[in-house]
Design a protein around this motif. Structure first.
Motif, mmCIF file in Angstrom:
data_model
loop_
_atom_site.group_PDB
_atom_site.id
_atom_site.type_symbol
_atom_site.label_atom_id
_atom_site.label_comp_id
_atom_site.label_asym_id
_atom_site.label_seq_id
_atom_site.Cartn_x
_atom_site.Cartn_y
_atom_site.Cartn_z
ATOM 1 N N UNK A 51 5.707 16.705 -6.574
ATOM 2 C CA UNK A 51 5.595 16.187 -5.219
ATOM 3 C C UNK A 51 4.159 15.843 -4.871
ATOM 4 N N UNK A 52 3.198 16.455 -5.569
ATOM 5 C CA UNK A 52 1.805 16.065 -5.376
ATOM 6 C C UNK A 52 1.560 14.625 -5.788
ATOM 7 N N UNK A 53 2.172 14.202 -6.901
ATOM 8 C CA UNK A 53 2.063 12.807 -7.337
ATOM 9 C C UNK A 53 2.720 11.883 -6.327
ATOM 10 N N UNK A 54 3.886 12.282 -5.840
ATOM 11 C CA UNK A 54 4.610 11.452 -4.875
ATOM 12 C C UNK A 54 3.819 11.273 -3.584
ATOM 13 N N UNK A 55 3.255 12.368 -3.081
ATOM 14 C CA UNK A 55 2.559 12.315 -1.794
ATOM 15 C C UNK A 55 1.177 11.691 -1.895
ATOM 16 N N UNK A 56 0.470 11.957 -2.998
ATOM 17 C CA UNK A 56 -0.921 11.524 -3.104
ATOM 18 C C UNK A 56 -1.069 10.104 -3.628
ATOM 19 N N UNK A 57 -0.027 9.567 -4.259
ATOM 20 C CA UNK A 57 -0.165 8.218 -4.818
ATOM 21 C C UNK A 57 0.866 7.260 -4.254
ATOM 22 N N UNK A 58 2.153 7.522 -4.493
ATOM 23 C CA UNK A 58 3.187 6.568 -4.104
ATOM 24 C C UNK A 58 3.277 6.417 -2.584
ATOM 25 N N UNK A 59 3.174 7.532 -1.866
ATOM 26 C CA UNK A 59 3.224 7.451 -0.403
ATOM 27 C C UNK A 59 2.030 6.673 0.133
ATOM 28 N N UNK A 60 0.849 6.899 -0.442
ATOM 29 C CA UNK A 60 -0.357 6.187 -0.001
ATOM 30 C C UNK A 60 -0.216 4.691 -0.273
ATOM 31 N N UNK A 61 0.322 4.339 -1.433
ATOM 32 C CA UNK A 61 0.492 2.918 -1.750
ATOM 33 C C UNK A 61 1.501 2.257 -0.822
ATOM 34 N N UNK A 62 2.578 2.977 -0.488
ATOM 35 C CA UNK A 62 3.613 2.383 0.358
ATOM 36 C C UNK A 62 3.185 2.286 1.817
ATOM 37 N N UNK A 63 2.536 3.330 2.328
ATOM 38 C CA UNK A 63 2.233 3.398 3.753
ATOM 39 C C UNK A 63 0.837 2.871 4.067
ATOM 40 N N UNK A 64 -0.187 3.394 3.384
ATOM 41 C CA UNK A 64 -1.568 3.011 3.704
ATOM 42 C C UNK A 64 -1.865 1.583 3.279
ATOM 43 N N UNK A 65 -1.441 1.229 2.070
ATOM 44 C CA UNK A 65 -1.711 -0.122 1.570
ATOM 45 C C UNK A 65 -0.598 -1.114 1.886
ATOM 46 N N UNK A 66 0.536 -0.641 2.390
ATOM 47 C CA UNK A 66 1.642 -1.541 2.716
ATOM 48 C C UNK A 66 2.154 -2.308 1.516
ATOM 49 N N UNK A 67 2.323 -1.613 0.392
ATOM 50 C CA UNK A 67 2.695 -2.286 -0.848
ATOM 51 C C UNK A 67 4.072 -2.956 -0.752
ATOM 52 N N UNK A 68 4.995 -2.316 -0.051
ATOM 53 C CA UNK A 68 6.338 -2.898 0.046
ATOM 54 C C UNK A 68 6.352 -4.200 0.834
ATOM 55 N N UNK A 69 5.387 -4.376 1.737
ATOM 56 C CA UNK A 69 5.326 -5.598 2.534
ATOM 57 C C UNK A 69 4.464 -6.679 1.887
ATOM 58 N N UNK A 70 3.958 -6.414 0.696
ATOM 59 C CA UNK A 70 3.095 -7.393 0.033
ATOM 60 C C UNK A 70 3.879 -8.650 -0.328
ATOM 61 N N UNK A 71 3.247 -9.798 -0.160
ATOM 62 C CA UNK A 71 3.882 -11.084 -0.489
ATOM 63 C C UNK A 71 3.507 -11.564 -1.876
ATOM 64 N N UNK A 72 2.752 -10.759 -2.606
ATOM 65 C CA UNK A 72 2.356 -11.111 -3.970
ATOM 66 C C UNK A 72 3.488 -10.718 -4.904
ATOM 67 N N UNK A 73 4.204 -11.708 -5.423
ATOM 68 C CA UNK A 73 5.405 -11.420 -6.220
ATOM 69 C C UNK A 73 5.513 -12.265 -7.472
ATOM 70 N N UNK A 74 4.509 -13.029 -7.808
ATOM 71 C CA UNK A 74 4.623 -13.980 -8.907
ATOM 72 C C UNK A 74 4.048 -13.395 -10.184
ATOM 73 N N UNK A 75 4.805 -13.499 -11.279
ATOM 74 C CA UNK A 75 4.312 -13.098 -12.590
ATOM 75 C C UNK A 75 3.886 -11.640 -12.625
ATOM 76 N N UNK A 76 2.705 -11.413 -13.227
ATOM 77 C CA UNK A 76 2.174 -10.055 -13.350
ATOM 78 C C UNK A 76 1.294 -9.653 -12.179
ATOM 79 N N UNK A 77 1.185 -10.511 -11.167
ATOM 80 C CA UNK A 77 0.306 -10.226 -10.034
ATOM 81 C C UNK A 77 0.652 -8.912 -9.331
ATOM 82 N N UNK A 78 1.959 -8.567 -9.094
ATOM 83 C CA UNK A 78 2.245 -7.284 -8.448
ATOM 84 C C UNK A 78 1.747 -6.086 -9.245
#
Length: 244
Positions: free
Chosen positions: A173-200
């Motif tokens: 859960x440390x990995x989940x909270x310290x990395x994936x949660x930060x990427x999803x919430x702080x960086x807004x990764x799920x709302x990113x419009x970068x979806x082409x090729x290897x860019x994501x």
């Protein structure tokens, strides 16, 4: 004179999921429904309730609707976060979080039911073939203990004590909270419009690198650290050792 016209190909673009891969993903994603269907067969065999087989048409309709929507959205989703990014992309982050809790409840309910089903099945097997009367909860408890130990750690039985297992759970859960949660919430990764090729993947690597640098610098609140770095442009360079 012959004039050649360019032909337009139809199908998935290069480096996208093919039919076979998409089929496998659909089968794996519908695993809980598959398990439930298998449980219905056993329930009907044990109880003899006629209403049990009537669940098959309901499951077939639900699975068909799910497969159509899942296949249609898979072309636009590159996030491997399960059902959350699909719902969040279509209905918003709030609904995505709600759907994730519904999925968690559904998975937990199925798992609880399977433990009970295993206990009843093992008790019936012991009574028929071993001529031993065993309460159903004995088999369920043994299955729960096996899943708890084998699912958390691969340590030997002599080392898999309660303290060691709890430590591995906290690390997970440390990995989940310290990395994936930060990427999803702080960086807004799920709302990113970068979806082409290897860019994501490249952007995800940059986010992981930024989070790691901030963690190594002693920051525990990544959002606050990003705001501090935005206020003074030399701070990121100082963290990298470029600026004194």
């Amino acid at each position: 004179m012959t004039v050649s016209h360019p032909t337009t190909g139809y199908g998935l673009a290069g480096r996208r999921l093919g039919t076979g891969a998409l089929t496998i993903f659909l089968i794996s994603a519908s695993g809980p429904m598959t398990v439930l269907v298998g449980g219905v067969v056993t329930t009907f065999a044990v109880t003899g309730v006629v209403g049990a087989p009537l669940s098959f048409p309901l499951l077939a309709v639900a699975l068909a609707l799910f497969s159509v929507g899942y296949a249609a959205m898979s072309r636009y989703m590159l996030n491997a976060g399960g059902f959350y990014p699909y719902v969040a992309q279509g209905l918003g982050r709030g609904w995505g979080v709600a759907a994730s809790f519904v999925a968690l409840l559904a998975y937990s309910s199925i798992q609880t039911g399977l433990f009970g089903l295993f206990g009843v099945g093992s008790a019936d097997f012991a009574a028929r073939h071993l001529h031993v009367q065993v309460p159903w909860w004995v088999g369920s408890s043994l299955a729960l203990a096996a899943v708890a130990v084998l699912g958390v750690t691969s340590l030997a039985a002599t080392r898999a004590d309660a303290t060691e297992i709890a430590l591995h759970v906290r690390k997970h859960w440390g990995i989940e909270n310290k990395l994936h949660y930060v990427r999803d919430v702080t960086y807004g990764e799920d709302a990113s419009r970068v979806r082409t090729g290897n860019a994501p993947r490249v952007m995800a690597s940059f986010r992981n690198l930024a989070v790691s640098i901030l963690r190594l610098a002693g920051n525990t609140n990544i959002a606050a650290a990003l705001r501090a770095a935005a206020r003074e442009t030399t701070r990121p360079l100082t963290l990298l050792g470029i600026y004194p």
